[in-house]
Design an enzyme around this catalytic site. Structure first.
Site, short mmCIF file in Angstrom:
data_model
loop_
_atom_site.label_atom_id
_atom_site.label_comp_id
_atom_site.label_asym_id
_atom_site.label_seq_id
_atom_site.Cartn_x
_atom_site.Cartn_y
_atom_site.Cartn_z
N HIS A 77 7.46 -25.40 8.16
CA HIS A 77 6.36 -26.14 8.78
C HIS A 77 5.00 -25.86 8.15
O HIS A 77 4.13 -26.73 8.17
CB HIS A 77 6.28 -25.82 10.27
CG HIS A 77 7.47 -26.28 11.04
ND1 HIS A 77 7.54 -26.18 12.40
CD2 HIS A 77 8.64 -26.84 10.65
CE1 HIS A 77 8.70 -26.65 12.82
NE2 HIS A 77 9.39 -27.06 11.77
N THR B 239 1.80 -2.44 9.12
CA THR B 239 2.19 -3.47 10.10
C THR B 239 2.37 -4.85 9.48
O THR B 239 2.96 -5.72 10.10
CB THR B 239 1.13 -3.61 11.21
OG1 THR B 239 -0.09 -4.07 10.62
CG2 THR B 239 0.93 -2.31 11.95
N HIS C 120 4.10 -32.18 8.84
CA HIS C 120 3.64 -30.84 8.46
C HIS C 120 2.72 -30.90 7.23
O HIS C 120 1.78 -30.12 7.13
CB HIS C 120 4.83 -29.92 8.20
CG HIS C 120 5.78 -29.86 9.35
ND1 HIS C 120 5.42 -29.36 10.59
CD2 HIS C 120 7.06 -30.27 9.49
CE1 HIS C 120 6.44 -29.45 11.42
NE2 HIS C 120 7.44 -30.00 10.77
N CYS D 191 2.59 -3.56 4.22
CA CYS D 191 1.74 -2.41 4.56
C CYS D 191 2.34 -1.80 5.82
O CYS D 191 3.52 -2.01 6.10
CB CYS D 191 0.28 -2.82 4.72
SG CYS D 191 -0.09 -3.91 6.11
N ASP E 68 0.84 -1.19 0.00
CA ASP E 68 0.00 0.00 0.00
C ASP E 68 0.88 1.25 0.00
O ASP E 68 2.11 1.15 -0.14
CB ASP E 68 -0.99 -0.02 1.17
CG ASP E 68 -0.34 0.12 2.54
OD1 ASP E 68 0.90 0.31 2.63
OD2 ASP E 68 -1.08 0.04 3.53
#
Length: 147
Positions: free
Chosen positions: A98, A67, A133, A65, A8
């Site tokens: 994993h 965060t 996994h 972005c 963004d």
């Protein structure tokens, strides 16, 4: 490897720095994020990168972005996407090993460019381990089928 990068308005500079860094390491980069500082909405860019992965146009994606949280949440709404938001390399590495993550997200307001490079390197260098996994990834795919 071909990697799509979306972002963004908050993350234009970091996206450009990460893209240049990855190009210098031989990765093919597809810029699908904004290059403008004008306010935009991160779900737009998350969906574009996620759809490129699902279609096979690119192998992996990176989303940035403020965060990394919102953009990763948006990407995870697309069936087949396993996006992780990381602020340090260890979680990035284990998410690849994993969880077979196909999108890495982080925040331009949370980490600096050198940490971003370390996180990206850890994520891209790690290999999915399969075995137990894979069973868990298959379980996630079954959940997606119920949507």
């Amino acid at each position: 490897m071909k990697i799509a990068i979306g972002n963004d308005h908050v993350a234009v500079a970091m996206k450009n720095d990460v893209a240049e860094y990855l190009k210098s390491k031989g990765y093919e980069i597809v810029n699908v994020g904004t290059d403008s500082s004008e306010s935009t909405h991160y779900p737009i860019w998350a969906e574009k990168v996620a759809n490129m992965i699902i279609s096979g146009e690119v192998e992996k994606g990176i989303l940035i972005c403020g965060t990394g949280v919102g953009i990763s949440i948006a990407a995870n709404k697309i069936n087949g996407i396993r996006a992780v938001v990381c602020s340090e390399p260890y979680s990035a590495k284990l998410s690849a090993q994993h969880n077979d993550t196909n999108i890495l997200a982080f925040g331009a307001r949370v980490i600096g460019i050198e940490m971003a490079k370390m996180i990206v390197d850890s994520w891209l260098e790690a290999q999915f381990e399969g075995n137990r996994h894979k069973i868990r990834i298959d379980m996630i795919k079954e959940i997606e089928k119920k949507m």
